[in-house]
Design a protein around this motif. Structure first.
Motif, PDB file in Angstrom:
ATOM      1  N   GLN A  13       0.823  -1.197   0.000  1.00 43.45           N
ATOM      2  CA  GLN A  13       0.000   0.000   0.000  1.00 43.45           C
ATOM      3  C   GLN A  13       0.860   1.251   0.000  1.00 43.45           C
ATOM      4  OE1 GLN A  13      -2.753  -0.058   3.276  1.00 43.45           O
ATOM      5  NE2 GLN A  13      -3.931  -1.768   2.462  1.00 43.45           N
ATOM      6  N   ALA A  14       0.305   2.336  -0.516  1.00 48.19           N
ATOM      7  CA  ALA A  14       1.002   3.610  -0.485  1.00 48.19           C
ATOM      8  C   ALA A  14       1.419   3.950   0.937  1.00 48.19           C
ATOM      9  CB  ALA A  14       0.124   4.707  -1.061  1.00 48.19           C
ATOM     10  N   GLY A  15       2.656   4.422   1.072  1.00 47.41           N
ATOM     11  CA  GLY A  15       3.208   4.720   2.377  1.00 47.41           C
ATOM     12  C   GLY A  15       3.969   3.572   3.003  1.00 47.41           C
ATOM     13  N   GLY A  16       3.860   2.406   2.420  1.00 47.77           N
ATOM     14  CA  GLY A  16       4.535   1.237   2.940  1.00 47.77           C
ATOM     15  C   GLY A  16       5.972   1.145   2.471  1.00 47.77           C
ATOM     16  N   ASP A  61      15.988  12.017  -8.587  1.00 45.49           N
ATOM     17  CA  ASP A  61      15.339  13.033  -7.768  1.00 45.49           C
ATOM     18  C   ASP A  61      14.013  12.546  -7.190  1.00 45.49           C
ATOM     19  OD1 ASP A  61      16.371  15.881  -9.819  1.00 45.49           O
ATOM     20  OD2 ASP A  61      17.380  14.848  -8.169  1.00 45.49           O
ATOM     21  N   SER A  62      13.321  11.720  -7.925  1.00 42.38           N
ATOM     22  CA  SER A  62      12.006  11.268  -7.509  1.00 42.38           C
ATOM     23  C   SER A  62      12.021  10.349  -6.296  1.00 42.38           C
ATOM     24  CB  SER A  62      11.298  10.557  -8.673  1.00 42.38           C
ATOM     25  OG  SER A  62      12.041   9.436  -9.104  1.00 42.38           O
ATOM     26  N   VAL A  63      13.188   9.790  -5.961  1.00 45.06           N
ATOM     27  CA  VAL A  63      13.257   8.849  -4.844  1.00 45.06           C
ATOM     28  C   VAL A  63      14.146   9.335  -3.716  1.00 45.06           C
ATOM     29  CG1 VAL A  63      12.855   6.945  -6.442  1.00 45.06           C
ATOM     30  CG2 VAL A  63      15.197   7.475  -5.709  1.00 45.06           C
ATOM     31  N   LYS A  64      14.772  10.475  -3.870  1.00 43.66           N
ATOM     32  CA  LYS A  64      15.652  10.998  -2.829  1.00 43.66           C
ATOM     33  C   LYS A  64      14.883  11.194  -1.528  1.00 43.66           C
ATOM     34  CE  LYS A  64      19.052  13.391  -5.716  1.00 43.66           C
ATOM     35  NZ  LYS A  64      19.594  14.711  -6.129  1.00 43.66           N
ATOM     36  N   GLY A  65      15.492  10.746  -0.450  1.00 47.32           N
ATOM     37  CA  GLY A  65      14.862  10.850   0.852  1.00 47.32           C
ATOM     38  C   GLY A  65      13.934   9.717   1.191  1.00 47.32           C
ATOM     39  N   ARG A  66      13.586   8.902   0.214  1.00 45.71           N
ATOM     40  CA  ARG A  66      12.676   7.783   0.439  1.00 45.71           C
ATOM     41  C   ARG A  66      13.362   6.430   0.250  1.00 45.71           C
ATOM     42  NH1 ARG A  66       8.494   6.959  -2.811  1.00 45.71           N
ATOM     43  NH2 ARG A  66       9.472   7.941  -4.642  1.00 45.71           N
ATOM     44  N   PRO A  87       2.172   5.308  -5.485  1.00 45.11           N
ATOM     45  CA  PRO A  87       1.705   4.571  -6.655  1.00 45.11           C
ATOM     46  C   PRO A  87       2.596   4.758  -7.879  1.00 45.11           C
ATOM     47  CG  PRO A  87      -0.155   5.551  -5.538  1.00 45.11           C
ATOM     48  CD  PRO A  87       1.079   6.080  -4.856  1.00 45.11           C
ATOM     49  N   GLU A  88       3.188   5.922  -8.038  1.00 50.73           N
ATOM     50  CA  GLU A  88       4.059   6.158  -9.175  1.00 50.73           C
ATOM     51  C   GLU A  88       5.373   5.394  -9.102  1.00 50.73           C
ATOM     52  OE1 GLU A  88       3.884  10.237  -6.957  1.00 50.73           O
ATOM     53  OE2 GLU A  88       2.585   8.490  -7.236  1.00 50.73           O
ATOM     54  N   THR A 115      12.027  -7.600 -10.932  1.00 52.11           N
ATOM     55  CA  THR A 115      11.045  -7.965  -9.922  1.00 52.11           C
ATOM     56  C   THR A 115       9.964  -6.894  -9.876  1.00 52.11           C
ATOM     57  OG1 THR A 115      10.736  -8.605  -7.591  1.00 52.11           O
ATOM     58  CG2 THR A 115      12.342  -6.865  -8.036  1.00 52.11           C
ATOM     59  N   GLN A 116       8.718  -7.325  -9.828  1.00 50.86           N
ATOM     60  CA  GLN A 116       7.591  -6.410  -9.892  1.00 50.86           C
ATOM     61  C   GLN A 116       7.337  -5.766  -8.538  1.00 50.86           C
ATOM     62  OE1 GLN A 116       5.421  -5.556 -12.634  1.00 50.86           O
ATOM     63  NE2 GLN A 116       4.810  -3.997 -11.127  1.00 50.86           N
ATOM     64  N   VAL A 117       7.213  -4.455  -8.545  1.00 49.80           N
ATOM     65  CA  VAL A 117       6.803  -3.691  -7.373  1.00 49.80           C
ATOM     66  C   VAL A 117       5.517  -2.965  -7.730  1.00 49.80           C
ATOM     67  CG1 VAL A 117       7.334  -1.769  -5.838  1.00 49.80           C
ATOM     68  CG2 VAL A 117       9.114  -3.410  -6.448  1.00 49.80           C
ATOM     69  N   THR A 118       4.473  -3.233  -6.984  1.00 47.48           N
ATOM     70  CA  THR A 118       3.186  -2.601  -7.217  1.00 47.48           C
ATOM     71  C   THR A 118       2.745  -1.884  -5.950  1.00 47.48           C
ATOM     72  OG1 THR A 118       2.550  -4.323  -8.801  1.00 47.48           O
ATOM     73  CG2 THR A 118       0.796  -2.940  -7.909  1.00 47.48           C
ATOM     74  N   VAL A 119       2.463  -0.604  -6.075  1.00 46.02           N
ATOM     75  CA  VAL A 119       2.045   0.219  -4.943  1.00 46.02           C
ATOM     76  C   VAL A 119       0.609   0.652  -5.186  1.00 46.02           C
ATOM     77  CG1 VAL A 119       2.527   2.216  -3.515  1.00 46.02           C
ATOM     78  CG2 VAL A 119       4.405   1.018  -4.660  1.00 46.02           C
ATOM     79  N   SER A 120      -0.271   0.253  -4.311  1.00 43.99           N
ATOM     80  CA  SER A 120      -1.680   0.591  -4.440  1.00 43.99           C
ATOM     81  C   SER A 120      -1.977   1.901  -3.720  1.00 43.99           C
ATOM     82  CB  SER A 120      -2.558  -0.527  -3.885  1.00 43.99           C
ATOM     83  OG  SER A 120      -2.317  -0.734  -2.506  1.00 43.99           O
ATOM     84  N   SER A 121      -2.946   2.640  -4.231  1.00 47.05           N
ATOM     85  CA  SER A 121      -3.319   3.914  -3.648  1.00 47.05           C
ATOM     86  C   SER A 121      -4.303   3.741  -2.505  1.00 47.05           C
ATOM     87  CB  SER A 121      -3.913   4.831  -4.712  1.00 47.05           C
ATOM     88  OG  SER A 121      -5.063   4.251  -5.294  1.00 47.05           O
TER      89      SER A 121
END
Length: 121
Positions: A13-16, A61-66, A87-88, A115-121
């Motif tokens: 889930q998003a935030g996970g 840049d989109s993943v910095k800090g995360r 989700p993105e 490997t598939q990573v799927t993030v649900s909203s």
């Protein structure tokens, strides 16, 4: 002669969080930079993060800090800790290793199967 095996993908889930691992195996090569790439549906493959032998890191840049990339040279393994997933971030994630053949010093790039990573909203 170098094989990369990825693990740790899944649905979250998003935030996970998820932690990806990539183990390199083989002989006759010196592994230099290792990195993670991803390919969202319908989009081009892009660099997420990479790490040198000495531990220097680079992030999109989109993943910095995360996201945090790390490696265990003794285990020939690179990791990608992904927190605060969005989700993105949904994509197939690929491990990459830039290698030098010990005999002849020829450069090679190797890719994992993804490997598939799927993030649900």
């Amino acid at each position: 002669q170098v094989q990369l095996v990825e693990s740790g993908g899944g649905l979250v889930q998003a935030g996970g969080s998820l932690r990806l691992s990539c183990a390199a195996s083989g002989s006759g090569f010196s592994i230099n930079v290792m990195g993670w790439y991803r390919q969202p549906p319908g989009k081009q493959r892009e660099l997420v993060a990479d790490i040198t032998l000495s531990g220097s890191t680079n992030y999109a840049d989109s993943v910095k800090g995360r996201f945090t990339v790390s490696r265990d040279n003794a285990k020939n393994t690179v990791y990608l800790q992904m927190n605060s997933l969005k989700p993105e971030d949904t994509a197939v994630y690929y491990c990459n290793a830039d290698c030098t053949k010990i005999l002849g010093r020829r450069r090679y790039n190797y890719w994992g199967q993804g490997t598939q990573v799927t993030v649900s909203s």
